[in-house]
Design a protein around this motif. Structure first.
Motif, mmCIF file in Angstrom:
data_model
loop_
_atom_site.group_PDB
_atom_site.id
_atom_site.type_symbol
_atom_site.label_atom_id
_atom_site.label_comp_id
_atom_site.label_asym_id
_atom_site.label_seq_id
_atom_site.Cartn_x
_atom_site.Cartn_y
_atom_site.Cartn_z
ATOM 1 N N GLY A 18 25.647 -32.125 16.621
ATOM 2 C CA GLY A 18 25.405 -33.117 17.661
ATOM 3 C C GLY A 18 23.945 -33.295 18.024
ATOM 4 N N SER A 19 23.026 -32.687 17.253
ATOM 5 C CA SER A 19 21.609 -32.752 17.648
ATOM 6 C C SER A 19 20.939 -34.058 17.223
ATOM 7 N N GLY A 20 21.642 -34.902 16.467
ATOM 8 C CA GLY A 20 21.088 -36.225 16.186
ATOM 9 C C GLY A 20 20.732 -36.497 14.734
ATOM 10 N N LYS A 21 21.303 -35.734 13.797
ATOM 11 C CA LYS A 21 20.980 -35.937 12.373
ATOM 12 C C LYS A 21 21.430 -37.327 11.900
ATOM 13 N N THR A 22 22.699 -37.641 12.161
ATOM 14 C CA THR A 22 23.223 -38.917 11.662
ATOM 15 C C THR A 22 22.517 -40.088 12.342
ATOM 16 N N ALA A 165 14.706 -36.874 23.714
ATOM 17 C CA ALA A 165 13.633 -36.750 24.702
ATOM 18 C C ALA A 165 13.706 -37.903 25.701
ATOM 19 N N ASP A 166 14.409 -38.966 25.317
ATOM 20 C CA ASP A 166 14.544 -40.113 26.231
ATOM 21 C C ASP A 166 15.429 -39.794 27.432
ATOM 22 N N ILE A 167 16.217 -38.708 27.356
ATOM 23 C CA ILE A 167 17.112 -38.431 28.482
ATOM 24 C C ILE A 167 16.856 -37.050 29.094
ATOM 25 N N PRO A 289 31.806 -44.372 25.416
ATOM 26 C CA PRO A 289 32.353 -44.954 24.187
ATOM 27 C C PRO A 289 31.450 -46.087 23.695
ATOM 28 N N GLU A 290 31.187 -46.102 22.395
ATOM 29 C CA GLU A 290 30.306 -47.145 21.822
ATOM 30 C C GLU A 290 31.133 -48.037 20.906
ATOM 31 N N PRO A 291 31.162 -49.344 21.164
ATOM 32 C CA PRO A 291 31.884 -50.235 20.241
ATOM 33 C C PRO A 291 31.090 -50.448 18.955
HETATM 34 N N1 LIG Z 1 19.887 -40.440 24.167
HETATM 35 C C1 LIG Z 1 19.882 -40.017 22.893
HETATM 36 N N2 LIG Z 1 21.052 -39.751 22.304
HETATM 37 C C2 LIG Z 1 21.017 -39.316 21.018
HETATM 38 C C3 LIG Z 1 19.808 -39.144 20.289
HETATM 39 N N3 LIG Z 1 20.106 -38.708 19.057
HETATM 40 C C4 LIG Z 1 21.444 -38.604 19.008
HETATM 41 N N4 LIG Z 1 22.015 -38.980 20.182
HETATM 42 C C5 LIG Z 1 23.443 -38.994 20.525
HETATM 43 O O1 LIG Z 1 23.971 -37.678 20.319
HETATM 44 C C6 LIG Z 1 25.294 -37.752 19.807
HETATM 45 C C7 LIG Z 1 25.378 -36.980 18.497
HETATM 46 O O2 LIG Z 1 24.492 -37.610 17.559
HETATM 47 P P1 LIG Z 1 24.705 -37.477 15.978
HETATM 48 O O3 LIG Z 1 23.591 -38.237 15.352
HETATM 49 O O4 LIG Z 1 26.087 -37.823 15.593
HETATM 50 O O5 LIG Z 1 24.500 -35.920 15.789
HETATM 51 P P2 LIG Z 1 24.679 -35.057 14.429
HETATM 52 O O6 LIG Z 1 23.619 -34.026 14.434
HETATM 53 O O7 LIG Z 1 24.744 -35.959 13.242
HETATM 54 O O8 LIG Z 1 26.108 -34.417 14.699
HETATM 55 P P3 LIG Z 1 27.010 -33.547 13.647
HETATM 56 O O9 LIG Z 1 27.196 -34.414 12.424
HETATM 57 O O10 LIG Z 1 28.283 -33.288 14.385
HETATM 58 O O11 LIG Z 1 26.285 -32.291 13.382
HETATM 59 C C8 LIG Z 1 25.611 -39.234 19.661
HETATM 60 O O12 LIG Z 1 26.300 -39.644 20.831
HETATM 61 C C9 LIG Z 1 24.249 -39.893 19.591
HETATM 62 O O13 LIG Z 1 24.254 -41.228 20.058
HETATM 63 C C10 LIG Z 1 18.565 -39.438 20.975
HETATM 64 O O14 LIG Z 1 17.449 -39.278 20.456
HETATM 65 N N5 LIG Z 1 18.680 -39.873 22.276
#
Ligand SMILES: Nc1nc2c(ncn2[C@@H]2O[C@H](COP(=O)(O)OP(=O)(O)OP(=O)(O)O)[C@@H](O)[C@H]2O)c(=O)[nH]1
Length: 335
Positions: A18-22, A165-167, A289-291
């Motif tokens: 969930g750290s934002g890779k995707t 960092a935006d939040i 939830p995001e559409p």
């Molecule tokens: N506000 C904010 N939200 C973010 C950011 N990056 C990711 N998110 C949110 O964090 C959540 C998880 O992001 P993902 O990109 O799916 O994280 P991931 O590391 O790919 O997750 P896994 O595949 O489960 O390991 C989502 O709801 C994103 O929208 C960011 O820089 N700012």
């Protein structure tokens, strides 16, 4: 790719669940300069979702299934890279000059780095360019405190990229950056700009490390192949789901079990909704939830993945069936 060289550069993207890779990959692949990028996604759990969230790259994307790349499927990455070359050679996918490999959020990058360094016999030379590790600006300090996997990832990074960092308050981000520098002085630490992406800085070779990485101790003696206490529940549902029932289920799950829920993501086919809806839970935090504009699957279909630590995962499945689908509790629907 270096000028006059046909070497394919591999960027290994790791970072805790969930750290934002995707999200980062989605942004990167929207950049015209990165159009010649192939993507390999490794997901934890039996139903992959990330490839659906990275739609623009879908034709160039291969999945590494059947487990986490750092422990159970070593060797498969080599095969998958080979398959990319074969498909590009056949014209099935566009030619590429770089590969991004997204690990699972629990992967220890060390064995993957070792595998990439050993890689040989490919039609074009393949070189590991760098290891980028996303660190959650909100939950990163907690991940570092409690999860060996997060520590192992940071230790392997050439570039630690603080997301979200935006939040978060700037002081918290700066304190996190300092602690990352302390954990891995050899890595560059940067804050991901929520606005424009600095592609050059993200992909450029990292300067010679200022100091060797400091020795650090993992609480459980290492992360790879351990993922102790982690379990995954995933489910596909054809019929549209009621949002009120889903919300009741999530409320129940998160009110009783939040500390044990490390990741939740779902692509939802909701009753009455115009299109697909995505929800993310990262640790105890839940996003709106995001559409999505259109279905990334061949037909409307809900896919849910919940990753837990130290809790019987059948609780997730049984409560889902009881509250959301109405199937009798105990019916084996989860996978
Ligand atoms: N506000 C904010 N939200 C973010 C950011 N990056 C990711 N998110 C949110 O964090 C959540 C998880 O992001 P993902 O990109 O799916 O994280 P991931 O590391 O790919 O997750 P896994 O595949 O489960 O390991 C989502 O709801 C994103 O929208 C960011 O820089 N700012």
């Amino acid at each position: 790719m270096a000028a006059g060289d046909d070497t394919v550069e591999v960027f290994l993207l790791s970072g805790f669940l969930g750290s934002g890779k995707t999200s980062l990959i989605r942004r990167l692949l929207n950049e015209p300069a990165l159009a010649d990028t192939a993507l390999i996604i490794n997901e934890f759990g039996e139903i992959g979702l990330d490839q659906l969230f990275v739609r623009s790259a879908v034709e160039n994307t291969l999945l590494l299934e059947n487990g986490c790349v750092c422990c159970s499927i070593r060797g498969d990455l080599t095969d998958t890279i080979g398959e990319l070359f074969v498909r590009a050679g056949n014209g099935e996918i566009p030619a590429f000059s770089r590969i991004i490999v997204e690990t699972t959020g629990l992967a220890d990058p060390a064995p993957v780095v070792a595998e990439l360094r050993r890689l040989s016999g490919t039609p074009r030379p393949v070189r590991l360019a760098k290891v980028i590790v996303t660190v959650d600006g909100v939950l990163g300090p907690e991940h570092i405190r409690t999860c060996d996997e997060a520590v192992a990832q940071i230790a392997q990074a050439d570039l630690c990229l603080i997301t979200k960092a935006d939040i978060v308050d700037a002081n918290i981000v700066n304190a996190l950056a300092d602690s990352l520098r302390g954990m891995n002085p050899a890595a560059r630490v940067a804050i991901l700009d929520p606005g424009a992406l600095d592609i050059a800085s993200l992909l450029a070779p990292e300067p010679v490390p200022p100091a060797p990485p400091r020795a650090y101790r993992l609480r459980q003696g290492g992360a790879a192949a351990r993922h102790r206490g982690v379990a995954t529940w995933s489910r596909e549902v054809e019929e549209p789901l009621g949002w009120a029932k889903l919300r009741d289920w999530l409320d129940l799950l998160y009110s009783l079990r939040a500390p044990n829920l490390i990741r939740m993501k779902a692509l939802l086919n909701l009753e009455g909704a115009a299109g697909p809806v995505v929800i993310h839970g990262v640790g105890p935090l839940f996003g709106w939830p995001e559409p999505l504009d259109s279905w990334p699957t061949a037909r409307p279909l809900s896919r849910l993945v919940v990753i837990t630590r130290n809790m019987p995962v059948d609780v997730v499945g049984r409560s889902f069936e009881a509250i959301v689908t109405g199937h009798p509790a105990g019916v084996e629907n989860g996978r």
